[in-house]
Design an enzyme around this catalytic site. Structure first.
Site, mmCIF file in Angstrom:
data_model
loop_
_atom_site.group_PDB
_atom_site.id
_atom_site.type_symbol
_atom_site.label_atom_id
_atom_site.label_comp_id
_atom_site.label_asym_id
_atom_site.label_seq_id
_atom_site.Cartn_x
_atom_site.Cartn_y
_atom_site.Cartn_z
ATOM 1 N N ILE A 147 0.686 -1.234 -0.050
ATOM 2 C CA ILE A 147 -0.162 -0.166 -0.013
ATOM 3 C C ILE A 147 0.720 1.509 0.073
ATOM 4 O O ILE A 147 0.225 2.318 -0.096
ATOM 5 C CB ILE A 147 -1.084 0.101 1.186
ATOM 6 N N THR A 201 6.307 1.478 2.731
ATOM 7 C CA THR A 201 7.806 1.957 2.734
ATOM 8 C C THR A 201 8.154 3.246 2.221
ATOM 9 O O THR A 201 9.066 3.942 2.670
ATOM 10 C CB THR A 201 8.383 0.934 1.661
ATOM 11 N N LYS A 237 14.384 -2.518 8.838
ATOM 12 C CA LYS A 237 13.402 -3.365 8.643
ATOM 13 C C LYS A 237 14.000 -4.549 9.233
ATOM 14 O O LYS A 237 14.772 -5.354 8.733
ATOM 15 C CB LYS A 237 13.634 -3.488 6.775
ATOM 16 N N GLU A 294 10.034 -0.470 10.228
ATOM 17 C CA GLU A 294 8.952 -1.042 9.508
ATOM 18 C C GLU A 294 8.750 -2.355 9.373
ATOM 19 O O GLU A 294 9.446 -3.412 9.078
ATOM 20 C CB GLU A 294 9.063 -0.627 7.770
ATOM 21 N N GLY A 295 7.578 -2.704 9.754
ATOM 22 C CA GLY A 295 7.000 -4.158 9.525
ATOM 23 C C GLY A 295 6.638 -4.658 8.138
ATOM 24 O O GLY A 295 7.163 -4.076 7.540
ATOM 25 N N ALA A 296 6.379 -5.907 8.043
ATOM 26 C CA ALA A 296 5.866 -6.530 6.735
ATOM 27 C C ALA A 296 4.450 -6.349 6.659
ATOM 28 O O ALA A 296 3.876 -7.073 7.473
ATOM 29 C CB ALA A 296 6.648 -7.787 6.773
ATOM 30 N N GLY A 297 3.996 -6.210 5.523
ATOM 31 C CA GLY A 297 2.442 -6.297 5.238
ATOM 32 C C GLY A 297 1.738 -5.639 6.176
ATOM 33 O O GLY A 297 2.024 -4.464 6.495
ATOM 34 N N PRO A 347 -0.060 11.650 -0.968
ATOM 35 C CA PRO A 347 -0.705 11.385 -2.289
ATOM 36 C C PRO A 347 0.246 10.595 -2.945
ATOM 37 O O PRO A 347 1.439 10.419 -2.678
ATOM 38 C CB PRO A 347 -0.940 12.742 -2.671
#
Length: 202
Positions: free
Chosen positions: A13, A16, A32, A94-97, A178
């Site tokens: 989405i 990242t 990460k 940052e996590g995953a998914g 955006p």
């Protein structure tokens, strides 16, 4: 001190890109913990390219592009949760998914977030389905007593969704990033400055 965990309502989405924008705007290191999939540009490489910030090496680099638990199994790697403790100091993690993606067969990212007790920023796409996905994500985090700093929307403007999700959840809206074409370090930095207050992240 800028110290946040970035999670999302789904995979792919744009969290990242948001992580890069936040790290760049606050001159903060990025981490990460588990990278699954190495054939294309990794998330750490994307953030380094877009934000020019220091990158903390991943605890695990898995070849297979899949959920971390499955990628580790396919690659023959055993993920040790003790290796997934964030380093001290200012950091964007940052996590995953999404928040309920499995790290192992018995550990979800949300469980790690609860253990860490670092404020989480929920990234939510603005397209159809975001109300349900966002509220479910927030409920999953709250049920584990994970501190939530706010929600950042990603994509085209959707005023009703951007209003009703914070209203129902009680989680504040931080802003909306955006779609950017072209996506460059300069356009990303400008978009973040225009749509978010850096003071909200310090």
């Amino acid at each position: 001190m800028t110290r946040f965990v970035i999670t999302g309502t789904d995979t792919g989405i744009g969290k990242t890109v948001f992580s890069a924008a936040l790290a760049g705007a606050t001159s903060t290191r990025y981490w990460k913990p588990v990278q699954a999939g190495l054939e294309e540009e990794t998330d750490s490489e994307t953030v380094a390219r877009l934000a020019h910030v220091a990158i903390v090496p991943e605890a695990y680099r898995l070849v297979t592009p899949a959920s971390p638990h499955l990628a580790a199994e396919i690659d023959g790697v055993a993920i040790d949760p003790d290796r997934l403790t964030p380093p001290e100091g200012a950091l964007v993690v940052e996590g995953a998914g999404g928040a309920l993606v499995p790290v192992t067969r018995s550990l979800l990212y949300a469980d790690l977030f609860a253990r860490w007790q670092i404020p989480v920023i929920v990234c939510a796409r603005t397209s159809l389905g975001t109300i349900n996905h966002s509220l479910l994500t927030i409920e999953a985090l709250k049920s584990r007593r994970v501190p939530i700093h706010g929600i950042a929307f990603l994509g085209d403007t959707m005023p009703d969704s951007e209003t009703i999700i914070p209203q129902i959840s009680g989680v504040r809206r931080l802003g909306r990033l955006p779609r950017l074409d072209p996506l460059t370090p300069e356009s990303l930095a400008a978009a973040f400055r225009s749509n978010f207050s850096v003071a909200d992240f310090r």
